[in-house]
Design a protein around this motif. Structure first.
Motif, PDB file in Angstrom:
ATOM      1  N   ALA A  13       0.831  -1.200   0.000  1.00 55.67           N
ATOM      2  CA  ALA A  13       0.000   0.000   0.000  1.00 55.67           C
ATOM      3  C   ALA A  13       0.862   1.245   0.000  1.00 55.67           C
ATOM      4  CB  ALA A  13      -0.929  -0.005   1.217  1.00 55.67           C
ATOM      5  N   LEU A  14       1.925   1.237   0.793  1.00 61.31           N
ATOM      6  CA  LEU A  14       2.807   2.405   0.835  1.00 61.31           C
ATOM      7  C   LEU A  14       3.533   2.595  -0.483  1.00 61.31           C
ATOM      8  CD1 LEU A  14       4.396   2.146   4.404  1.00 61.31           C
ATOM      9  CD2 LEU A  14       2.900   3.944   3.558  1.00 61.31           C
ATOM     10  N   LEU A  15       3.957   1.488  -1.108  1.00 62.04           N
ATOM     11  CA  LEU A  15       4.691   1.569  -2.362  1.00 62.04           C
ATOM     12  C   LEU A  15       3.855   2.197  -3.452  1.00 62.04           C
ATOM     13  CD1 LEU A  15       7.175   0.865  -4.072  1.00 62.04           C
ATOM     14  CD2 LEU A  15       6.154  -1.381  -4.482  1.00 62.04           C
ATOM     15  N   PHE A  16       2.617   1.704  -3.610  1.00 62.77           N
ATOM     16  CA  PHE A  16       1.772   2.201  -4.685  1.00 62.77           C
ATOM     17  C   PHE A  16       1.035   3.479  -4.308  1.00 62.77           C
ATOM     18  CE2 PHE A  16       2.299  -0.897  -7.907  1.00 62.77           C
ATOM     19  CZ  PHE A  16       2.657  -2.064  -7.246  1.00 62.77           C
ATOM     20  N   GLY A  26       9.109   8.730  13.325  1.00 68.46           N
ATOM     21  CA  GLY A  26       8.677   7.340  13.328  1.00 68.46           C
ATOM     22  C   GLY A  26       8.303   6.863  11.947  1.00 68.46           C
ATOM     23  N   PRO A  27       8.004   5.563  11.827  1.00 63.23           N
ATOM     24  CA  PRO A  27       7.631   5.004  10.527  1.00 63.23           C
ATOM     25  C   PRO A  27       6.271   5.510  10.069  1.00 63.23           C
ATOM     26  CG  PRO A  27       7.290   3.399  12.259  1.00 63.23           C
ATOM     27  CD  PRO A  27       7.975   4.563  12.901  1.00 63.23           C
ATOM     28  N   ALA A  28       6.030   5.427   8.758  1.00 67.41           N
ATOM     29  CA  ALA A  28       4.749   5.877   8.206  1.00 67.41           C
ATOM     30  C   ALA A  28       3.675   4.839   8.461  1.00 67.41           C
ATOM     31  CB  ALA A  28       4.891   6.113   6.710  1.00 67.41           C
ATOM     32  N   GLN A  29       2.436   5.311   8.516  1.00 66.98           N
ATOM     33  CA  GLN A  29       1.290   4.428   8.628  1.00 66.98           C
ATOM     34  C   GLN A  29       0.279   4.831   7.569  1.00 66.98           C
ATOM     35  OE1 GLN A  29      -1.133   5.128  12.115  1.00 66.98           O
ATOM     36  NE2 GLN A  29      -0.283   7.189  12.392  1.00 66.98           N
ATOM     37  N   ILE A  57      -5.215   7.479   4.199  1.00 65.01           N
ATOM     38  CA  ILE A  57      -4.438   8.579   4.770  1.00 65.01           C
ATOM     39  C   ILE A  57      -3.089   8.041   5.239  1.00 65.01           C
ATOM     40  CG2 ILE A  57      -4.265  10.253   6.656  1.00 65.01           C
ATOM     41  CD1 ILE A  57      -6.258  11.085   4.587  1.00 65.01           C
ATOM     42  N   THR A  58      -2.017   8.673   4.813  1.00 64.67           N
ATOM     43  CA  THR A  58      -0.671   8.278   5.218  1.00 64.67           C
ATOM     44  C   THR A  58      -0.034   9.397   6.027  1.00 64.67           C
ATOM     45  OG1 THR A  58      -0.392   6.911   3.243  1.00 64.67           O
ATOM     46  CG2 THR A  58       1.601   7.558   4.411  1.00 64.67           C
ATOM     47  N   ALA A  59       0.531   9.059   7.180  1.00 68.06           N
ATOM     48  CA  ALA A  59       1.205  10.011   8.060  1.00 68.06           C
ATOM     49  C   ALA A  59       2.152   9.221   8.945  1.00 68.06           C
ATOM     50  CB  ALA A  59       0.181  10.784   8.896  1.00 68.06           C
ATOM     51  N   PRO A  60       3.120   9.873   9.578  1.00 68.13           N
ATOM     52  CA  PRO A  60       4.012   9.126  10.473  1.00 68.13           C
ATOM     53  C   PRO A  60       3.265   8.625  11.703  1.00 68.13           C
ATOM     54  CG  PRO A  60       4.403  11.473  10.660  1.00 68.13           C
ATOM     55  CD  PRO A  60       3.487  11.287   9.478  1.00 68.13           C
ATOM     56  N   VAL A  71       1.140  14.931   5.395  1.00 68.78           N
ATOM     57  CA  VAL A  71      -0.030  14.056   5.370  1.00 68.78           C
ATOM     58  C   VAL A  71      -0.420  13.846   3.909  1.00 68.78           C
ATOM     59  CG1 VAL A  71      -2.437  13.780   6.064  1.00 68.78           C
ATOM     60  CG2 VAL A  71      -0.821  14.916   7.600  1.00 68.78           C
ATOM     61  N   VAL A  72      -0.684  12.603   3.526  1.00 65.53           N
ATOM     62  CA  VAL A  72      -1.015  12.268   2.138  1.00 65.53           C
ATOM     63  C   VAL A  72      -2.385  11.603   2.087  1.00 65.53           C
ATOM     64  CG1 VAL A  72      -0.323  11.008   0.062  1.00 65.53           C
ATOM     65  CG2 VAL A  72       1.427  11.947   1.581  1.00 65.53           C
ATOM     66  N   TRP A  73      -3.224  12.106   1.203  1.00 66.19           N
ATOM     67  CA  TRP A  73      -4.585  11.579   0.976  1.00 66.19           C
ATOM     68  C   TRP A  73      -4.595  10.902  -0.387  1.00 66.19           C
ATOM     69  CZ3 TRP A  73      -9.671  14.469   2.413  1.00 66.19           C
ATOM     70  CH2 TRP A  73     -10.765  13.965   1.700  1.00 66.19           C
ATOM     71  N   LYS A  74      -4.877   9.608  -0.402  1.00 70.80           N
ATOM     72  CA  LYS A  74      -5.010   8.875  -1.656  1.00 70.80           C
ATOM     73  C   LYS A  74      -6.464   8.435  -1.796  1.00 70.80           C
ATOM     74  CE  LYS A  74      -3.314   4.858  -4.239  1.00 70.80           C
ATOM     75  NZ  LYS A  74      -2.835   5.648  -5.399  1.00 70.80           N
ATOM     76  N   THR A  75      -7.092   8.804  -2.901  1.00 73.07           N
ATOM     77  CA  THR A  75      -8.464   8.381  -3.158  1.00 73.07           C
ATOM     78  C   THR A  75      -8.438   6.983  -3.750  1.00 73.07           C
ATOM     79  OG1 THR A  75      -9.144  10.674  -3.555  1.00 73.07           O
ATOM     80  CG2 THR A  75     -10.622   8.946  -4.333  1.00 73.07           C
ATOM     81  N   VAL A  76      -8.787   6.004  -2.915  1.00 71.27           N
ATOM     82  CA  VAL A  76      -8.761   4.605  -3.343  1.00 71.27           C
ATOM     83  C   VAL A  76      -9.971   4.300  -4.218  1.00 71.27           C
ATOM     84  CG1 VAL A  76      -8.766   2.212  -2.550  1.00 71.27           C
ATOM     85  CG2 VAL A  76      -7.514   3.957  -1.257  1.00 71.27           C
ATOM     86  N   LYS A  77     -11.125   4.795  -3.801  1.00 67.92           N
ATOM     87  CA  LYS A  77     -12.359   4.589  -4.562  1.00 67.92           C
ATOM     88  C   LYS A  77     -13.142   5.900  -4.571  1.00 67.92           C
ATOM     89  CE  LYS A  77     -16.727   1.969  -4.552  1.00 67.92           C
ATOM     90  NZ  LYS A  77     -17.561   3.190  -4.465  1.00 67.92           N
TER      91      LYS A  77
END
Length: 423
Positions: A13-16, A26-29, A57-60, A71-77
């Protein structure tokens, strides 16, 4: 084994997802949340649409007070597919979203995506770029991130989507003080966000600002017998300061329905009068180039952006509103253009500027009839006469040609009146 699969899925999920961390201890989630939204299209674009959107939503996972994280917002659907009206071109869609930061921070952060997308056919799923924003962490404690409303900008025309049900928390950041504790402390100010442009309709001219985006306004044009029912389209006036004056760019809706016949290069050339109000008066003319390439049968059709220069004649707040639209139609190269004047019967203010009078500056006097280059008569195509019989015969072959300006269509139709003079 299940734990390994979960870790692998998160890594994929993080890669794509293209998630990025600006500064993070800290690591991303990355976590997904789905919620119901209602989307309101721009004026003339149809009624509201409801659907369920899924957002990642991706954030540390952890950070320290003073860190600036991304903060990153990816629209999955997406909440809905593209409509069945038209194909959306490459790199025409720009998303903007807002996330709420709860817990230790109580604020809202704006995230913006690039105008970057593949071509999106009719009825195909919407594809939007990832939206990103930066937040400076100013207080220790758990910070929750919840996605909310978002806008989809298609070449200047915006659809607004807002939640219609409670939205779950998508991510939580554990923010510690410098000594590693998470107890409350530090300042109480909220996070900061990246800034986008002004939202249209703003006041321009001060504070060193040079670009002044207008807001889309729905305009109804009466084109007489040439276009039964007239034209309705959003129009946006943007300005860029140039010395004491302003360079104007005027946009109508981009994109079109399929043309039922081929149109040659140079067939459609638009111009428009911009009406001045407030401290100044008169009009400013903007013109756009004709289509540089031939438009194939069933291909999308749109009018080019129109540009011109406004040199203020008065100091103060000046409003700019779309006024008469004129379309010059040339169906055969070298033939005399056929002038189609369309009077604005309803309009509105797209932009307000703070101006300083310039020597020799003023708006052009408001004139009746057609815009410059037109005959000023009221009969549309029929009143151009039969001097260019070949051009009119070519145009007559275009009976039923439909050009979409946003959600509006105009059809060149007075062929019964022309038939007797073009044979």
């Amino acid at each position: 084994m299940k734990t390994q699969r979960r870790v692998s899925a998160a890594a994929v999920a993080l890669l794509f997802g293209g998630a990025g961390i600006l500064l993070a201890a800290g690591p991303a989630q990355a976590a997904e949340v789905s919620y119901e939204v209602e989307c309101i299209p721009p004026a003339g674009g149809g009624g509201p649409v409801r659907g369920t959107t899924t957002v990642s939503i991706t954030a540390p996972a952890t950070a320290k007070v003073g860190d600036e994280i991304e903060v990153v917002w990816k629209t999955v659907k997406p909440a809905s597919n593209n409509t069945d009206l038209m194909d959306l071109g490459k790199d025409t869609v720009k998303p903007t979203g807002w996330v709420k930061l709860g817990g230790a921070l109580g604020t809202e952060v704006k995230l913006e995506g690039e105008r970057k997308n593949p071509p999106i056919p009719k009825n195909a799923p919407m594809v939007m770029s990832d939206m990103k924003g930066k937040v400076k962490l100013t207080k220790a404690g758990d910070v929750t991130i919840t996605p909310g409303k978002y806008d989809v900008d298609f070449s200047g025309f915006v659809t607004h989507c807002s939640p219609k049900a409670a939205v779950g928390v998508a991510a939580t950041i554990k923010v510690t003080d410098g000594d590693g504790t998470t107890s409350s402390g530090g300042t109480t100010s909220g996070g900061t966000t990246t800034t986008g442009g002004s939202t249209g309709g703003g006041t321009g001219g001060g504070g060193g600002q040079t670009d002044f985006p207008g807001k889309p306004v729905e305009v109804a044009f009466d084109c007489g017998a040439v276009v039964p029912g007239g034209i309705k389209t959003p129009v946006t006036i943007n300005a860029k300061k140039n010395g004491g004056g302003f360079d104007l760019t005027v946009k109508t809706a981009k994109g079109a329905m399929a043309s039922p016949m081929a149109l040659p290069a140079g067939a459609l050339k638009p111009s428009m009068n911009i009406k001045l109000g407030g401290a100044d008066s008169g009009t400013v003319k903007v013109t756009g180039p004709a289509n540089a390439e031939p438009i194939p049968d069933k291909a999308p059709v749109s009018l080019s952006d129109m540009t011109g220069t406004y040199k203020p004649g008065k100091s103060g707040k000046v409003t700019l509103s779309p006024d008469q639209l004129t379309i010059d139609v040339t169906m055969t190269p070298g033939s005399t253009p056929i002038n189609v004047p369309c009077k604005a019967v309803s309009s509105g203010v797209s932009l307000e500027l703070d101006t300083t009078a310039q020597p020799g500056g003023s708006g052009s006097p408001t004139t009746g009839g057609a815009a410059a280059g037109g005959s000023g008569t009221s009969g549309g195509l029929a009143d151009t006469g039969a001097g260019d019989g070949g051009g009119l015969r070519a145009l007559a072959l275009a009976a039923g040609t439909v050009v979409l300006l946003g959600a509006a269509v105009f059809t060149f139709t007075p062929w019964r009146r022309l038939r007797g003079t073009t044979r």
